[in-house]
Design a protein around this motif. Structure first.
Motif, PDB file in Angstrom:
ATOM      1  N   ASN A   1       0.828  -1.211   0.000  1.00  0.00           N
ATOM      2  CA  ASN A   1       0.000   0.000   0.000  1.00  0.00           C
ATOM      3  C   ASN A   1       0.862   1.260   0.000  1.00  0.00           C
ATOM      4  O   ASN A   1       0.494   2.272  -0.605  1.00  0.00           O
ATOM      5  CB  ASN A   1      -0.926   0.010   1.219  1.00  0.00           C
ATOM      6  N   SER A   2       2.002   1.215   0.672  1.00  0.00           N
ATOM      7  CA  SER A   2       2.924   2.348   0.667  1.00  0.00           C
ATOM      8  C   SER A   2       3.436   2.623  -0.744  1.00  0.00           C
ATOM      9  O   SER A   2       3.644   3.784  -1.128  1.00  0.00           O
ATOM     10  CB  SER A   2       4.109   2.074   1.598  1.00  0.00           C
ATOM     11  N   THR A   3       3.646   1.569  -1.516  1.00  0.00           N
ATOM     12  CA  THR A   3       4.154   1.688  -2.889  1.00  0.00           C
ATOM     13  C   THR A   3       3.168   2.448  -3.772  1.00  0.00           C
ATOM     14  O   THR A   3       3.522   3.436  -4.427  1.00  0.00           O
ATOM     15  CB  THR A   3       4.411   0.294  -3.490  1.00  0.00           C
ATOM     16  N   ILE A   4       1.934   1.983  -3.811  1.00  0.00           N
ATOM     17  CA  ILE A   4       0.943   2.608  -4.688  1.00  0.00           C
ATOM     18  C   ILE A   4       0.592   4.009  -4.198  1.00  0.00           C
ATOM     19  O   ILE A   4       0.384   4.926  -5.006  1.00  0.00           O
ATOM     20  CB  ILE A   4      -0.324   1.724  -4.838  1.00  0.00           C
ATOM     21  N   ALA A   5       0.559   4.215  -2.885  1.00  0.00           N
ATOM     22  CA  ALA A   5       0.259   5.552  -2.354  1.00  0.00           C
ATOM     23  C   ALA A   5       1.342   6.545  -2.755  1.00  0.00           C
ATOM     24  O   ALA A   5       1.049   7.676  -3.165  1.00  0.00           O
ATOM     25  CB  ALA A   5       0.118   5.500  -0.835  1.00  0.00           C
ATOM     26  N   GLY A   6       2.600   6.132  -2.645  1.00  0.00           N
ATOM     27  CA  GLY A   6       3.701   7.009  -3.025  1.00  0.00           C
ATOM     28  C   GLY A   6       3.691   7.341  -4.504  1.00  0.00           C
ATOM     29  O   GLY A   6       3.896   8.498  -4.904  1.00  0.00           O
ATOM     30  N   ALA A   7       3.438   6.329  -5.341  1.00  0.00           N
ATOM     31  CA  ALA A   7       3.414   6.539  -6.785  1.00  0.00           C
ATOM     32  C   ALA A   7       2.259   7.462  -7.190  1.00  0.00           C
ATOM     33  O   ALA A   7       2.430   8.372  -8.005  1.00  0.00           O
ATOM     34  CB  ALA A   7       3.303   5.193  -7.504  1.00  0.00           C
TER      35      ALA A   7
ATOM     36  N   LEU B   1       6.922  -7.422 -12.088  1.00  0.00           N
ATOM     37  CA  LEU B   1       6.574  -8.713 -11.479  1.00  0.00           C
ATOM     38  C   LEU B   1       5.079  -8.957 -11.609  1.00  0.00           C
ATOM     39  O   LEU B   1       4.267  -8.047 -11.459  1.00  0.00           O
ATOM     40  CB  LEU B   1       6.974  -8.732 -10.006  1.00  0.00           C
ATOM     41  N   ARG B   2       4.703 -10.189 -11.876  1.00  0.00           N
ATOM     42  CA  ARG B   2       3.296 -10.552 -11.996  1.00  0.00           C
ATOM     43  C   ARG B   2       3.067 -11.957 -11.427  1.00  0.00           C
ATOM     44  O   ARG B   2       3.799 -12.892 -11.737  1.00  0.00           O
ATOM     45  CB  ARG B   2       2.843 -10.549 -13.467  1.00  0.00           C
ATOM     46  N   SER B   3       2.024 -12.076 -10.608  1.00  0.00           N
ATOM     47  CA  SER B   3       1.569 -13.392 -10.151  1.00  0.00           C
ATOM     48  C   SER B   3       0.380 -13.854 -10.985  1.00  0.00           C
ATOM     49  O   SER B   3       0.005 -15.012 -10.937  1.00  0.00           O
ATOM     50  CB  SER B   3       1.155 -13.334  -8.677  1.00  0.00           C
ATOM     51  N   PHE B   4      -0.239 -12.902 -11.706  1.00  0.00           N
ATOM     52  CA  PHE B   4      -1.425 -13.139 -12.530  1.00  0.00           C
ATOM     53  C   PHE B   4      -2.630 -13.581 -11.702  1.00  0.00           C
ATOM     54  O   PHE B   4      -3.506 -14.281 -12.179  1.00  0.00           O
ATOM     55  CB  PHE B   4      -1.119 -14.132 -13.661  1.00  0.00           C
ATOM     56  N   ASN B   5      -2.643 -13.151 -10.447  1.00  0.00           N
ATOM     57  CA  ASN B   5      -3.786 -13.363  -9.562  1.00  0.00           C
ATOM     58  C   ASN B   5      -4.278 -11.992  -9.114  1.00  0.00           C
ATOM     59  O   ASN B   5      -3.757 -11.401  -8.174  1.00  0.00           O
ATOM     60  CB  ASN B   5      -3.383 -14.209  -8.357  1.00  0.00           C
ATOM     61  N   ILE B   6      -5.276 -11.486  -9.801  1.00  0.00           N
ATOM     62  CA  ILE B   6      -5.753 -10.132  -9.560  1.00  0.00           C
ATOM     63  C   ILE B   6      -6.486 -10.000  -8.230  1.00  0.00           C
ATOM     64  O   ILE B   6      -6.779  -8.894  -7.777  1.00  0.00           O
ATOM     65  CB  ILE B   6      -6.649  -9.666 -10.737  1.00  0.00           C
ATOM     66  N   ARG B   7      -6.761 -11.115  -7.559  1.00  0.00           N
ATOM     67  CA  ARG B   7      -7.386 -11.063  -6.237  1.00  0.00           C
ATOM     68  C   ARG B   7      -6.396 -10.641  -5.157  1.00  0.00           C
ATOM     69  O   ARG B   7      -6.791 -10.241  -4.066  1.00  0.00           O
ATOM     70  CB  ARG B   7      -7.987 -12.425  -5.877  1.00  0.00           C
ATOM     71  N   MET B   8      -5.117 -10.747  -5.463  1.00  0.00           N
ATOM     72  CA  MET B   8      -4.094 -10.342  -4.499  1.00  0.00           C
ATOM     73  C   MET B   8      -3.957  -8.825  -4.491  1.00  0.00           C
ATOM     74  O   MET B   8      -3.753  -8.214  -5.549  1.00  0.00           O
ATOM     75  CB  MET B   8      -2.730 -10.948  -4.876  1.00  0.00           C
ATOM     76  N   PRO B   9      -4.056  -8.190  -3.337  1.00  0.00           N
ATOM     77  CA  PRO B   9      -3.861  -6.731  -3.295  1.00  0.00           C
ATOM     78  C   PRO B   9      -2.492  -6.323  -3.812  1.00  0.00           C
ATOM     79  O   PRO B   9      -2.341  -5.260  -4.421  1.00  0.00           O
ATOM     80  CB  PRO B   9      -4.034  -6.384  -1.805  1.00  0.00           C
ATOM     81  N   GLU B  10      -1.485  -7.177  -3.594  1.00  0.00           N
ATOM     82  CA  GLU B  10      -0.133  -6.862  -4.074  1.00  0.00           C
ATOM     83  C   GLU B  10      -0.084  -6.809  -5.591  1.00  0.00           C
ATOM     84  O   GLU B  10       0.640  -5.983  -6.168  1.00  0.00           O
ATOM     85  CB  GLU B  10       0.868  -7.909  -3.564  1.00  0.00           C
ATOM     86  N   GLU B  11      -0.841  -7.672  -6.255  1.00  0.00           N
ATOM     87  CA  GLU B  11      -0.855  -7.682  -7.717  1.00  0.00           C
ATOM     88  C   GLU B  11      -1.464  -6.385  -8.257  1.00  0.00           C
ATOM     89  O   GLU B  11      -0.958  -5.798  -9.219  1.00  0.00           O
ATOM     90  CB  GLU B  11      -1.650  -8.890  -8.228  1.00  0.00           C
ATOM     91  N   ILE B  12      -2.528  -5.933  -7.628  1.00  0.00           N
ATOM     92  CA  ILE B  12      -3.142  -4.659  -8.030  1.00  0.00           C
ATOM     93  C   ILE B  12      -2.154  -3.520  -7.828  1.00  0.00           C
ATOM     94  O   ILE B  12      -1.965  -2.672  -8.710  1.00  0.00           O
ATOM     95  CB  ILE B  12      -4.436  -4.415  -7.223  1.00  0.00           C
ATOM     96  N   ASN B  13      -1.493  -3.508  -6.686  1.00  0.00           N
ATOM     97  CA  ASN B  13      -0.531  -2.435  -6.390  1.00  0.00           C
ATOM     98  C   ASN B  13       0.599  -2.398  -7.407  1.00  0.00           C
ATOM     99  O   ASN B  13       1.003  -1.328  -7.873  1.00  0.00           O
ATOM    100  CB  ASN B  13       0.042  -2.618  -4.981  1.00  0.00           C
ATOM    101  N   ARG B  14       1.135  -3.568  -7.755  1.00  0.00           N
ATOM    102  CA  ARG B  14       2.299  -3.568  -8.647  1.00  0.00           C
ATOM    103  C   ARG B  14       1.915  -3.207 -10.080  1.00  0.00           C
ATOM    104  O   ARG B  14       2.659  -2.501 -10.769  1.00  0.00           O
ATOM    105  CB  ARG B  14       3.050  -4.908  -8.587  1.00  0.00           C
ATOM    106  N   ILE B  15       0.742  -3.659 -10.530  1.00  0.00           N
ATOM    107  CA  ILE B  15       0.295  -3.321 -11.888  1.00  0.00           C
ATOM    108  C   ILE B  15       0.073  -1.817 -12.020  1.00  0.00           C
ATOM    109  O   ILE B  15       0.534  -1.185 -12.986  1.00  0.00           O
ATOM    110  CB  ILE B  15      -0.995  -4.088 -12.238  1.00  0.00           C
ATOM    111  N   LEU B  16      -0.644  -1.233 -11.070  1.00  0.00           N
ATOM    112  CA  LEU B  16      -0.955   0.194 -11.132  1.00  0.00           C
ATOM    113  C   LEU B  16       0.302   1.049 -10.970  1.00  0.00           C
ATOM    114  O   LEU B  16       0.452   2.080 -11.635  1.00  0.00           O
ATOM    115  CB  LEU B  16      -1.990   0.552 -10.075  1.00  0.00           C
ATOM    116  N   THR B  17       1.192   0.633 -10.094  1.00  0.00           N
ATOM    117  CA  THR B  17       2.434   1.382  -9.909  1.00  0.00           C
ATOM    118  C   THR B  17       3.275   1.370 -11.179  1.00  0.00           C
ATOM    119  O   THR B  17       3.801   2.405 -11.601  1.00  0.00           O
ATOM    120  CB  THR B  17       3.231   0.821  -8.721  1.00  0.00           C
TER     121      THR B  17
END
Length: 355
Positions: A98-104, A121-137
């Motif tokens: 969450n710190s990552t996406i908030a900062g970006a 990086l991709r896990s290809f599991n969009i249910r993971m909050p981390e996956e959403i954060n990394r894609i958007l960032t």
């Protein structure tokens, strides 16, 4: 040049330590550190700054213990105010929290360039909050620092070649950290002696996909309990995981200890027989220190570890976890494979920022 670095979660302290050290070598760069407070337990935050010699944060927002939306919103508000004051050339964010996406988001909305370490990086599991954060960032970053060729390939498949963003394959900053701090850990950590450890399994459980789903958590704990009836299992337990286990009266048969600092964690990895985890960073650290890994997730963003047989994803099913444990405990792997660079990722990142 002024860079504002956003930190909040434990793995980011490790990554930032080696990059900050490289930044300090150049008098033309000033780094300002914002600690969002996402990890607030002393052993999960303060000790990292102390023992890893990271410059103390210039700002601490102390935002924690909230829902995803509330936490991200408060961070966005707090970071924006600081950026308007500091007016940096770049905001540097790490990983997928969450710190990552908030900062970006805070940076991009006021037209400050964003550098993302661990991009692609991709896990290809969009249910993971981390996956959403990394894609958007990734999508709003100006410089994308990728740890692996797989990460570069992911971005190219998503059309990043046509976007106004620069992609770099740098290697993994966590390898830089592992190489640098292994010597210090051997000198400073006494956790093996303190706990009287000989043969043992190292395990961590903290991801929301496992801790927020009680069926998954109970199944994982049941498997670890069974393993611990045959061999010693040491679990440095995340405060949130501990709270959920206690609140729901989930029986624990393994050895739960308080969170540990990075030097102690390196010692635990290097002396363990096997690593079992749902942590992305620990999967790689297991590889760096020559240990097989059982990943308590359905997929991993570090696919090269699975493809090359150093890691197996077993999800949360008790039987699959036990099968993975027995398989990987006996597996003899050659850990000389070059998957994550040469340990010079930090130098490459700083050099590209200066360009």
């Amino acid at each position: 040049m002024k860079i504002v670095t956003i930190l909040g979660a434990r793995p980011q302290f490790v990554k930032a330590a080696v990059v900050s050290r490289e930044i300090q070598k150049d008098k033309d760069i000033r780094e300002v550190i914002i600690h969002t407070g996402q990890h607030y337990d002393k052993n999960m935050s303060d000790i990292f700054f102390e023992e890893m010699e990271i410059p103390l944060p210039d700002y601490n927002l102390n935002i924690n213990g909230l829902s995803h939306g509330a936490m991200t919103g408060e961070m966005l508000k707090g970071i924006e105010g600081i950026l308007l004051t500091e007016k940096p050339d770049y905001v540097m964010v790490y990983g997928d929290t969450n710190s990552t996406i908030a900062g970006a988001l805070a940076a991009k909305k006021i037209h400050i360039k964003v550098a993302h370490v661990e991009a692609g990086l991709r896990s290809f599991n969009i249910r993971m909050p981390e996956e959403i954060n990394r894609i958007l960032t990734d999508r709003i970053s100006d410089k994308l620092f990728c740890p692996t060729q797989t990460a570069v390939d992911n971005l190219m498949k998503e059309g990043y070649a046509a976007l106004d963003a620069a992609i770099y394959k740098t290697g993994d900053v966590m390898l830089d950290a592992a190489l640098f701090y292994a010597v210090k850990a051997a000198q400073k950590s006494d956790i093996i002696q303190r706990l009287g450890l000989e043969k043992f399994i190292l395990c961590t459980i903290h991801r929301a996909e496992n801790t927020d789903d009680l069926d998954r958590l109970r199944s994982i704990v049941a498997a670890i309990n069974e393993i611990s009836s045959k061999t010693r299992v040491v679990v440095p337990i995340h405060p949130r995981t501990k709270s959920i286990i206690c609140k729901n009266n989930i029986p624990v048969g393994f050895e739960a200890i308080d969170p540990v600092g990075y030097f102690d964690m390196i010692s635990l990895i290097t002396k363990s027989e096997l690593v079992m985890t749902d942590s992305g960073g620990l999967q790689k650290e297991a590889f760096y220190f020559g240990k097989n890994c059982v990943t308590l997730r359905d997929e991993t963003e570090w696919v090269e570890l699975v493809d090359n047989g150093f890691n197996v994803c077993v999800g949360s099913d008790t039987a699959r976890i036990l099968e993975g444990y027995h398989t990987m405990l006996q597996k003899d792997n050659d850990f000389s494979a070059d998957l994550y660079g040469k340990g010079d990722a930090s130098a490459k990142i700083v050099a590209e920022l200066l360009k």
